[in-house]
Design a protein around this motif. Sequence first.
Motif, short mmCIF file in Angstrom:
data_model
loop_
_atom_site.label_atom_id
_atom_site.label_comp_id
_atom_site.label_asym_id
_atom_site.label_seq_id
_atom_site.Cartn_x
_atom_site.Cartn_y
_atom_site.Cartn_z
N ALA A 164 13.02 7.06 -69.09
CA ALA A 164 14.15 7.24 -69.99
C ALA A 164 14.36 5.95 -70.76
N ASN A 165 14.31 6.07 -72.09
CA ASN A 165 14.45 4.89 -72.96
C ASN A 165 13.48 3.78 -72.55
N GLY A 166 12.26 4.20 -72.20
CA GLY A 166 11.20 3.25 -71.87
C GLY A 166 11.24 2.69 -70.47
N ILE A 167 12.22 3.09 -69.66
CA ILE A 167 12.36 2.56 -68.29
C ILE A 167 11.88 3.61 -67.29
N THR A 168 11.04 3.19 -66.36
CA THR A 168 10.52 4.10 -65.34
C THR A 168 11.65 4.59 -64.44
N ILE A 169 11.65 5.90 -64.17
CA ILE A 169 12.70 6.52 -63.37
C ILE A 169 12.20 6.76 -61.95
N SER B 208 18.70 5.20 -61.25
CA SER B 208 17.93 4.49 -62.27
C SER B 208 17.92 5.25 -63.60
N PHE B 209 18.02 6.57 -63.53
CA PHE B 209 18.09 7.37 -64.75
C PHE B 209 19.37 7.07 -65.52
N TYR B 210 20.50 7.04 -64.82
CA TYR B 210 21.77 6.76 -65.48
C TYR B 210 21.78 5.34 -66.05
N GLU B 211 21.23 4.41 -65.31
CA GLU B 211 21.18 3.03 -65.81
C GLU B 211 20.33 2.93 -67.07
N ALA B 212 19.21 3.65 -67.10
CA ALA B 212 18.36 3.65 -68.29
C ALA B 212 19.08 4.27 -69.48
N MET B 213 19.86 5.33 -69.22
CA MET B 213 20.59 5.98 -70.31
C MET B 213 21.66 5.06 -70.87
N GLN B 214 22.21 4.18 -70.05
CA GLN B 214 23.24 3.25 -70.51
C GLN B 214 22.68 2.19 -71.46
N LYS B 215 21.38 2.01 -71.47
CA LYS B 215 20.76 1.01 -72.36
C LYS B 215 20.96 1.36 -73.83
N ASN B 216 21.05 2.66 -74.09
CA ASN B 216 21.24 3.09 -75.47
C ASN B 216 22.06 4.38 -75.45
N ARG B 217 23.37 4.24 -75.67
CA ARG B 217 24.26 5.40 -75.59
C ARG B 217 24.13 6.34 -76.78
N ALA B 218 23.53 5.88 -77.86
CA ALA B 218 23.45 6.70 -79.07
C ALA B 218 22.13 7.43 -79.22
N HIS B 219 21.15 7.09 -78.39
CA HIS B 219 19.83 7.69 -78.56
C HIS B 219 19.19 7.90 -77.19
N CYS B 220 18.45 8.99 -77.07
CA CYS B 220 17.79 9.32 -75.80
C CYS B 220 16.32 9.59 -76.08
N LYS B 221 15.46 8.86 -75.40
CA LYS B 221 14.02 9.10 -75.49
C LYS B 221 13.48 9.24 -74.07
N LEU B 222 12.87 10.39 -73.80
CA LEU B 222 12.40 10.70 -72.46
C LEU B 222 10.89 10.94 -72.44
N GLU B 223 10.27 10.45 -71.39
CA GLU B 223 8.88 10.80 -71.12
C GLU B 223 8.89 11.85 -70.03
N VAL B 224 8.26 12.99 -70.32
CA VAL B 224 8.37 14.15 -69.44
C VAL B 224 6.98 14.63 -69.02
N HIS C 116 27.91 7.21 -63.84
CA HIS C 116 27.48 7.52 -65.20
C HIS C 116 27.20 9.01 -65.35
N LYS C 117 28.04 9.85 -64.76
CA LYS C 117 27.81 11.28 -64.71
C LYS C 117 27.73 11.92 -66.09
N SER C 118 28.32 11.32 -67.11
CA SER C 118 28.42 11.97 -68.39
C SER C 118 27.07 12.21 -69.03
N PHE C 119 26.02 11.52 -68.58
CA PHE C 119 24.73 11.71 -69.21
C PHE C 119 23.94 12.86 -68.61
#
Length: 408
Positions: free
Chosen positions: A333-338, A343-359, A404-407
């Motif tokens: 998530a946002n370039g950070i390994t989950i 760790s997913f919520y922490e990665a999402m906090q890095k950029n609150r306006a944009h989400c980039k996921l590797e799936v 960080h439940k909101s994400f």
Amino acid sequence: MALDWGFELLKGLESLFLNPLFYYLFIVAIILGISRVKRERKQFHVRAKDAFFELRQLLPLGFVLGLILSVVTIGVGLVIPIETIIFAALFTFLWSLTTNFRFLSPVYTVGFAFFATLFFLSKKWSLPLIESHTAEWNSSILPSIAALLGLLMIAEGILIFRNGRKGTSPKLIKGKRGLRVGVHEVKRLWMLPLFLIIPGEALKASFEWWPVFSVGSQTYSILLVPFAIGYYQQIQGMLPVKAVQQVGKKVIVFGSVFTCLSAVGYWYPLASIVITALAIIGRELLSLRQRLAEDNLPFYFSQRNQGLMILGVIPDSPAEKMGLGVGEIVSKANGITITDEESFYEAMQKNRAHCKLEVLDINNQVRFVQRALYEGDHYQLGILFVQDEKMWDDESMVFVQPNHKSFS
């Protein structure tokens, strides 16, 4: 002649709205949706589908199948005793009280009604308000009931295959080792309205408008009868769509074989008793085999080392619009390994306006999805994960939300 038949069918349509089962099935579908939403909110603090999802599935496909089967039943001249219809409705009501919806399969409602009719008519009993022309025991009535059961089982398989795979409900349970794992649950109810030919006048003369017609010296009525078809499956070892479709195919094949066997009853009427009994046993063995096979499979929706398994996706959420699906694994998530949900919520906090996921998709192919996030987005991202054990309170079994439940 065609105009007369059309007129009788239109009058028979009115019988649907006099049948208490018609309204009862709507109530059961609503209760089914409400109970599902309560469970999902308890486990995820959000519902996967709205409470009226089951109600919307109740009739559309069943109505189409009912029209097709009505042409078949009337075309081949199946004549069903009114007692069978009443007993099928009674068994539908009784089995629904168990809350185990697999007992609403036609093999348990119409199948048991078959034997109840056999016993009832052999005793020469009569029902109040019913003008029955089958009070005298006659084995020739049995093949038509068996054939109807076979057709309804084919319809059941089609409904499972085409509709049962839609909107499966994510659920959290404890696995064999006591760890929290995810499963998908299908608990569905369908209504199949079917035109049937009934011997004699269905009701006594107080209902003068009841559709009645004669063929030769015999008098018949046409009724539009609502049949309930229920289905339950808990899926743990594979993707829900694949698991449900497998069951649907097996039920279609089983129903087709039984329908062919039911034709034997027209030459040997008493053979219908054995064939119907075998149908009940065979359908039960089919369910038992499916449950045993499911229990022997490892849990598909469990925590993975390479990322977070997607257990569910909220409809109309950003996650759904990005094309995320059940069974896929979010590895970055946002370039950070989950590695876990924190760790997913922490990665999402890095950029609150944009989400980039590797799936990692269900075919083990890596793909990238991204989307801008806006304040007020429906359920924010809209992904349901298999929650960590530490996020649960063991006594209340209520999910304790992370910071960080909101994400999700």
